[in-house]
Design a protein around this motif. Structure first.
Motif, mmCIF file in Angstrom:
data_model
loop_
_atom_site.group_PDB
_atom_site.id
_atom_site.type_symbol
_atom_site.label_atom_id
_atom_site.label_comp_id
_atom_site.label_asym_id
_atom_site.label_seq_id
_atom_site.Cartn_x
_atom_site.Cartn_y
_atom_site.Cartn_z
ATOM 1 N N ARG A 111 -5.161 50.688 111.813
ATOM 2 C CA ARG A 111 -4.954 51.656 111.525
ATOM 3 C C ARG A 111 -2.815 51.274 112.388
ATOM 4 N NH1 ARG A 111 -7.919 52.550 116.644
ATOM 5 N NH2 ARG A 111 -9.571 53.124 116.477
ATOM 6 N N ALA A 112 -2.440 50.678 112.754
ATOM 7 C CA ALA A 112 -1.156 50.090 112.169
ATOM 8 C C ALA A 112 -0.525 49.725 110.817
ATOM 9 C CB ALA A 112 -0.595 49.405 113.868
ATOM 10 N N SER A 113 -1.390 48.407 110.587
ATOM 11 C CA SER A 113 -0.527 47.581 109.573
ATOM 12 C C SER A 113 -1.062 48.726 108.508
ATOM 13 C CB SER A 113 -0.705 46.144 109.613
ATOM 14 O OG SER A 113 -2.239 45.986 109.407
ATOM 15 N N ARG A 114 -2.112 49.344 108.074
ATOM 16 C CA ARG A 114 -2.946 49.532 107.068
ATOM 17 C C ARG A 114 -3.169 50.566 106.806
ATOM 18 N NH1 ARG A 114 -6.968 44.560 104.857
ATOM 19 N NH2 ARG A 114 -6.232 42.719 105.916
ATOM 20 N N GLY A 115 -2.780 51.932 108.200
ATOM 21 C CA GLY A 115 -3.463 53.220 107.738
ATOM 22 C C GLY A 115 -4.530 53.319 107.123
ATOM 23 N N TYR A 116 -5.413 52.432 108.031
ATOM 24 C CA TYR A 116 -6.957 52.845 107.342
ATOM 25 C C TYR A 116 -7.859 53.820 108.721
ATOM 26 C CZ TYR A 116 -7.750 49.049 104.192
ATOM 27 O OH TYR A 116 -7.531 47.837 103.603
ATOM 28 N N SER A 117 -8.572 54.796 107.878
ATOM 29 C CA SER A 117 -9.182 55.735 108.670
ATOM 30 C C SER A 117 -9.639 54.681 109.674
ATOM 31 C CB SER A 117 -9.588 57.091 108.319
ATOM 32 O OG SER A 117 -10.882 55.810 107.239
ATOM 33 N N ASP A 118 -11.274 56.019 110.693
ATOM 34 C CA ASP A 118 -11.998 54.782 111.789
ATOM 35 C C ASP A 118 -12.908 54.326 110.433
ATOM 36 O OD1 ASP A 118 -10.248 54.555 114.362
ATOM 37 O OD2 ASP A 118 -10.910 56.242 114.765
ATOM 38 N N GLU A 161 -11.496 46.317 119.219
ATOM 39 C CA GLU A 161 -10.926 47.404 118.773
ATOM 40 C C GLU A 161 -9.194 46.861 119.095
ATOM 41 O OE1 GLU A 161 -11.715 50.565 119.424
ATOM 42 O OE2 GLU A 161 -13.711 50.458 118.789
ATOM 43 N N VAL A 162 -9.112 45.384 118.920
ATOM 44 C CA VAL A 162 -8.181 44.816 118.634
ATOM 45 C C VAL A 162 -7.608 45.315 117.330
ATOM 46 C CG1 VAL A 162 -6.996 43.085 118.687
ATOM 47 C CG2 VAL A 162 -7.926 43.518 121.107
ATOM 48 N N ARG A 163 -9.137 44.584 116.425
ATOM 49 C CA ARG A 163 -8.869 44.723 115.049
ATOM 50 C C ARG A 163 -9.009 46.242 114.713
ATOM 51 N NH1 ARG A 163 -14.708 42.244 113.378
ATOM 52 N NH2 ARG A 163 -13.559 42.681 111.358
ATOM 53 N N ARG A 164 -9.257 47.119 114.973
ATOM 54 C CA ARG A 164 -9.423 48.289 115.018
ATOM 55 C C ARG A 164 -8.046 48.644 114.553
ATOM 56 N NH1 ARG A 164 -13.041 52.183 113.590
ATOM 57 N NH2 ARG A 164 -15.020 50.740 114.536
ATOM 58 N N GLU A 165 -7.242 48.636 115.804
ATOM 59 C CA GLU A 165 -5.911 49.155 116.429
ATOM 60 C C GLU A 165 -4.876 48.404 115.498
ATOM 61 O OE1 GLU A 165 -3.154 51.847 117.203
ATOM 62 O OE2 GLU A 165 -5.491 51.468 117.881
ATOM 63 N N MET A 198 -6.192 13.121 105.196
ATOM 64 C CA MET A 198 -5.972 14.501 105.201
ATOM 65 C C MET A 198 -7.150 14.822 105.311
ATOM 66 S SD MET A 198 -4.390 16.539 101.835
ATOM 67 C CE MET A 198 -5.623 16.983 101.353
ATOM 68 N N LYS A 199 -6.519 15.483 106.327
ATOM 69 C CA LYS A 199 -7.943 16.618 106.923
ATOM 70 C C LYS A 199 -8.181 18.236 106.318
ATOM 71 C CE LYS A 199 -9.965 18.306 111.710
ATOM 72 N NZ LYS A 199 -10.878 16.788 111.571
ATOM 73 N N VAL A 200 -9.400 18.339 105.656
ATOM 74 C CA VAL A 200 -9.880 19.418 105.114
ATOM 75 C C VAL A 200 -10.132 20.617 106.106
ATOM 76 C CG1 VAL A 200 -10.220 20.807 103.054
ATOM 77 C CG2 VAL A 200 -9.472 18.801 102.739
ATOM 78 N N ILE A 201 -9.615 22.221 106.524
ATOM 79 C CA ILE A 201 -9.855 22.830 107.649
ATOM 80 C C ILE A 201 -10.231 24.135 106.849
ATOM 81 C CG2 ILE A 201 -9.755 24.031 109.767
ATOM 82 C CD1 ILE A 201 -8.612 21.452 110.150
ATOM 83 N N GLY A 202 -11.470 24.668 106.852
ATOM 84 C CA GLY A 202 -11.557 25.931 106.313
ATOM 85 C C GLY A 202 -11.610 27.245 107.440
ATOM 86 N N ILE A 203 -10.467 28.376 107.129
ATOM 87 C CA ILE A 203 -10.509 29.266 107.777
ATOM 88 C C ILE A 203 -11.590 29.970 107.581
ATOM 89 C CG2 ILE A 203 -8.470 30.752 108.442
ATOM 90 C CD1 ILE A 203 -6.978 28.092 109.887
ATOM 91 N N THR A 204 -12.145 31.381 108.409
ATOM 92 C CA THR A 204 -12.285 32.331 108.041
ATOM 93 C C THR A 204 -12.753 33.908 109.194
ATOM 94 O OG1 THR A 204 -14.058 33.500 107.144
ATOM 95 C CG2 THR A 204 -14.653 32.077 108.200
ATOM 96 N N GLY A 205 -12.881 34.552 108.752
ATOM 97 C CA GLY A 205 -13.077 35.825 109.891
ATOM 98 C C GLY A 205 -12.572 37.155 109.643
ATOM 99 N N GLY A 206 -13.495 38.299 110.524
ATOM 100 C CA GLY A 206 -13.439 39.868 110.131
ATOM 101 C C GLY A 206 -11.941 40.004 109.702
ATOM 102 N N VAL A 207 -11.595 41.398 108.899
ATOM 103 C CA VAL A 207 -9.955 41.341 108.512
ATOM 104 C C VAL A 207 -9.559 42.371 109.718
ATOM 105 C CG1 VAL A 207 -11.418 44.379 108.076
ATOM 106 C CG2 VAL A 207 -9.360 42.646 107.048
#
Length: 202
Positions: free
Chosen positions: A146-153, A139-143, A1-10
């Motif tokens: 905004r759309a999914s969580r309603g966060y301000s800039d 910019e993709v993450r920012r958009e 069994m292979k174990v992979i860790g996944i990460t990345g920015g919000v």
């Protein structure tokens, strides 16, 4: 069994990647954030330690931890926040190891995936065979946020600044999956990474 860790920015789209790995590759997925809630449940070692350190005032009417009350304590103090993380993060990592052992014993999957925001900081390379970085343009993450969580800039910028830089992610991860565009392109990159050793179920 292979174990992979996944990460990345919000906002990078990690949740959709995890769902794809579950559906297409029958992967067993361990989400550190969800586990963080589980290790704080009454009766756990982490729960007892948190109550000892932060006092009875953090308990709700049901006897469990009032996350709002605890959050108010640690939000204003970097030292107390580090103390809380020092209790929760090792407990989550221990749970991940136990789940890996259980999955190997059950033998029902050939792929185990751990997703954690602090995968690098908490040294998950110790229990993962390789780390993957889910990347998306800022910019993709920012958009998306905004759309999914309603966060301000302003809030988005503050969150970005609190996380590792793109360079740090790339430095520590063996694979980079670009999820800036259509999700199917990211899926194709994953299929190429896993190759014939991990046939899909679709």
């Amino acid at each position: 069994m292979k174990v992979i860790g996944i990460t990345g920015g919000v906002g990078a789209g990690k949740s959709r990647i995890l769902h794809f790995l579950e559906e297409a590759f029958h992967a067993r997925v361990f989400e550190a954030d969800r586990a963080g809630h589980q290790v704080m449940e009454p009766g756990t070692e982490a729960f007892r330690e948190i109550r000892r350190v932060f006092g009875e005032g953090i308990l709700g009417d049901d006897g469990g931890i009032d996350r709002r009350a605890l959050g108010e304590i640690v939000f204003s103090s970097q030292e107390k926040r580090a103390c809380l993380n020092g209790i929760i993060h090792p407990a989550v990592k221990k749970m991940a190891v136990e789940e890996i052992v259980r999955a190997r014993e059950e033998g029902e999957t050939s792929l185990f995936v751990i997703e954690a925001a602090l995968l690098i900081e908490d040294r998950y390379e110790e229990i993962c065979e390789e780390l993957w970085y889910i990347y998306a343009d800022r910019e993709v993450r920012r958009e998306r946020l905004r759309a999914s969580r309603g966060y301000s800039d302003e809030k988005i910028t503050a969150v970005f600044e609190s996380q590792l830089s793109d360079e740090r992610f790339r430095e520590h991860c063996r694979a980079v999956i670009d999820n800036s565009g259509p999700i199917e392109i990211a899926y194709r990159q994953i299929r190429d990474l896993l190759g014939e050793a991990f046939p899909t179920t679709d």
